[in-house]
Design a protein around this motif. Structure first.
Motif, PDB file in Angstrom:
ATOM      1  N   GLU A 155       0.829  -1.211   0.000  1.00  0.00           N
ATOM      2  CA  GLU A 155       0.000   0.000   0.000  1.00  0.00           C
ATOM      3  C   GLU A 155       0.861   1.257   0.000  1.00  0.00           C
ATOM      4  N   ARG A 156       1.989   1.214   0.720  1.00  0.00           N
ATOM      5  CA  ARG A 156       2.905   2.369   0.705  1.00  0.00           C
ATOM      6  C   ARG A 156       3.499   2.546  -0.690  1.00  0.00           C
ATOM      7  N   CYS A 157       3.771   1.434  -1.366  1.00  0.00           N
ATOM      8  CA  CYS A 157       4.297   1.524  -2.728  1.00  0.00           C
ATOM      9  C   CYS A 157       3.279   2.180  -3.661  1.00  0.00           C
ATOM     10  N   ILE A 158       2.011   1.823  -3.515  1.00  0.00           N
ATOM     11  CA  ILE A 158       0.969   2.460  -4.323  1.00  0.00           C
ATOM     12  C   ILE A 158       0.914   3.957  -4.028  1.00  0.00           C
ATOM     13  N   SER A 159       1.036   4.320  -2.755  1.00  0.00           N
ATOM     14  CA  SER A 159       1.057   5.741  -2.379  1.00  0.00           C
ATOM     15  C   SER A 159       2.242   6.448  -3.030  1.00  0.00           C
ATOM     16  N   CYS A 160       3.402   5.793  -3.033  1.00  0.00           N
ATOM     17  CA  CYS A 160       4.596   6.370  -3.667  1.00  0.00           C
ATOM     18  C   CYS A 160       4.389   6.538  -5.167  1.00  0.00           C
ATOM     19  N   LEU A 161       3.766   5.546  -5.805  1.00  0.00           N
ATOM     20  CA  LEU A 161       3.495   5.651  -7.240  1.00  0.00           C
ATOM     21  C   LEU A 161       2.567   6.825  -7.531  1.00  0.00           C
ATOM     22  N   ASN A 162       1.574   7.029  -6.684  1.00  0.00           N
ATOM     23  CA  ASN A 162       0.668   8.172  -6.876  1.00  0.00           C
ATOM     24  C   ASN A 162       1.410   9.499  -6.723  1.00  0.00           C
ATOM     25  N   GLU A 163       2.350   9.552  -5.790  1.00  0.00           N
ATOM     26  CA  GLU A 163       3.162  10.767  -5.645  1.00  0.00           C
ATOM     27  C   GLU A 163       4.006  11.015  -6.888  1.00  0.00           C
ATOM     28  N   LEU A 164       4.572   9.944  -7.428  1.00  0.00           N
ATOM     29  CA  LEU A 164       5.384  10.092  -8.638  1.00  0.00           C
ATOM     30  C   LEU A 164       4.534  10.503  -9.834  1.00  0.00           C
ATOM     31  N   LEU A 165       3.315   9.977  -9.917  1.00  0.00           N
ATOM     32  CA  LEU A 165       2.410  10.414 -10.984  1.00  0.00           C
ATOM     33  C   LEU A 165       2.145  11.912 -10.895  1.00  0.00           C
ATOM     34  N   HIS A 166       1.939  12.403  -9.675  1.00  0.00           N
ATOM     35  CA  HIS A 166       1.693  13.833  -9.475  1.00  0.00           C
ATOM     36  C   HIS A 166       2.900  14.654  -9.949  1.00  0.00           C
ATOM     37  N   VAL A 167       4.089  14.219  -9.588  1.00  0.00           N
ATOM     38  CA  VAL A 167       5.307  14.916 -10.024  1.00  0.00           C
ATOM     39  C   VAL A 167       5.424  14.878 -11.544  1.00  0.00           C
ATOM     40  N   HIS A 168       5.139  13.707 -12.110  1.00  0.00           N
ATOM     41  CA  HIS A 168       5.235  13.546 -13.563  1.00  0.00           C
ATOM     42  C   HIS A 168       4.301  14.510 -14.283  1.00  0.00           C
TER      43      HIS A 168
END
Length: 218
Positions: A19-32
C-alpha cells in the motif's frame, strides 16, 4: 529490522508495504504530471525519455487503480512488464556513470546488457503473463490458477511494486534534470520512502511462512 514472528505479521507487513508503494506511485504520478502536463502535445523535438515515460505513466496509473489482494498480480503483471520494458529502453540510453549511483553493479547490467537487471522480477512477471500448461495447475503465487497462498502472493506484489517505484522514480529524476523541471527533491523524497519501506520488510523472512500446497488442502 525486526524479524517477522508470525504468518499474520508477515501478511500485515507485506500488505502495508504494498500500500505504501501504491502511495509512492501516486506521488510520482503527481510529479510527472507537473513536469509534463497531460494536455501538452508531444513535440518533434522532445527527447525520447519524455514520450517513453508517458507510456510508463499510463501503465502506472492503471496499476494504482486496482485493489490489492491475492488475485491482483494476474492483471497487474502485463502493466508492470510493459512499464518495465519502457524503462529498460530509457536506461539503455543513459550513460553508465549516471546509473552507477543507483545500481549495485555500477550500471553494467543495464547499459549493454539490460536483461540482467532485475532479472528475478522479470521472470516473475513472465510466469503470470505466459504460463505453461503445467504452471496453470500451480497456485496463484506461481502464476497458476490454484488456491493462493496469501504470503507468497503478497511477497510477489510487494517486490514488483517496490521495484517499479524505484525504477520509475529514478527515471523521472533523469527527466527532471533534462527538462530543468526542478523536481529532483520531490522525487528523492519518494525514493527515500520506498527505500525505507524495502529496508523494513524482508521478503525472504516473510517467505518462511508460505504454506505448502498439501497444508492448504488439508
Amino acid at each position: 529490522m525486526r524479524s517477522v514472528q508470525t504468518r499474520e505479521e508477515a501478511v500485515d507487513r507485506l500488505r502495508s508495504g504494498s500500500e505504501r508503494c501504491i502511495s509512492c506511485l501516486n506521488e510520482l504520478l503527481h510529479v510527472h504530471f507537473e513536469m509534463d502536463p497531460a494536455d501538452r502535445v508531444i513535440r518533434t523535438d522532445d527527447e525520447e525519455i519524455v514520450y517513453r515515460l508517458r507510456k510508463v505513466l499510463l501503465h502506472v496509473k492503471a496499476i494504482t487503480g486496482w485493489q490489492l489482494g491475492t488475485e491482483v498480480m494476474h492483471v497487474l503483471a502485463p502493466e508492470l512488464r510493459t512499464a518495465d520494458e519502457q524503462i529498460d529502453l530509457v536506461w539503455k540510453k543513459l550513460p553508465k556513470e549516471e546509473l552507477s549511483a543507483y545500481l549495485s553493479d555500477d550500471g553494467k547490467s543495464v547499459v549493454g546488457g539490460r536483461d540482467r537487471a532485475f532479472k528475478s522480477e522479470k521472470e516473475l512477471l513472465s510466469s503470470y503473463i505466459h504460463p505453461t500448461p503445467q504452471r496453470l495447475g500451480l497456485g496463484k503465487a506461481l502464476g497458476g490458477l490454484g488456491r493462493p497462498d496469501e504470503v507468497h502472493c503478497l511477497v510477489n506484489l510487494f517486490v514488483s511494486l517496490s521495484g517499479l517505484v524505484f525504477r520509475y522514480g529514478v527515471s523521472l529524476g533523469f527527466m527532471s534534470q533534462l527538462l530543468n523541471g526542478r523536481k529532483e527533491g520531490s522525487i528523492a523524497s519518494v525514493l527515500l520512502k520506498v527505500t525505507e519501506t524495502m529496508s523494513a520488510i524482508s521478503a525472504a523472512d516473510c517467505l518462511r511462512f508460505v504454506v505448502s500446497g498439501k497444508q492448504r488442502d488439508s
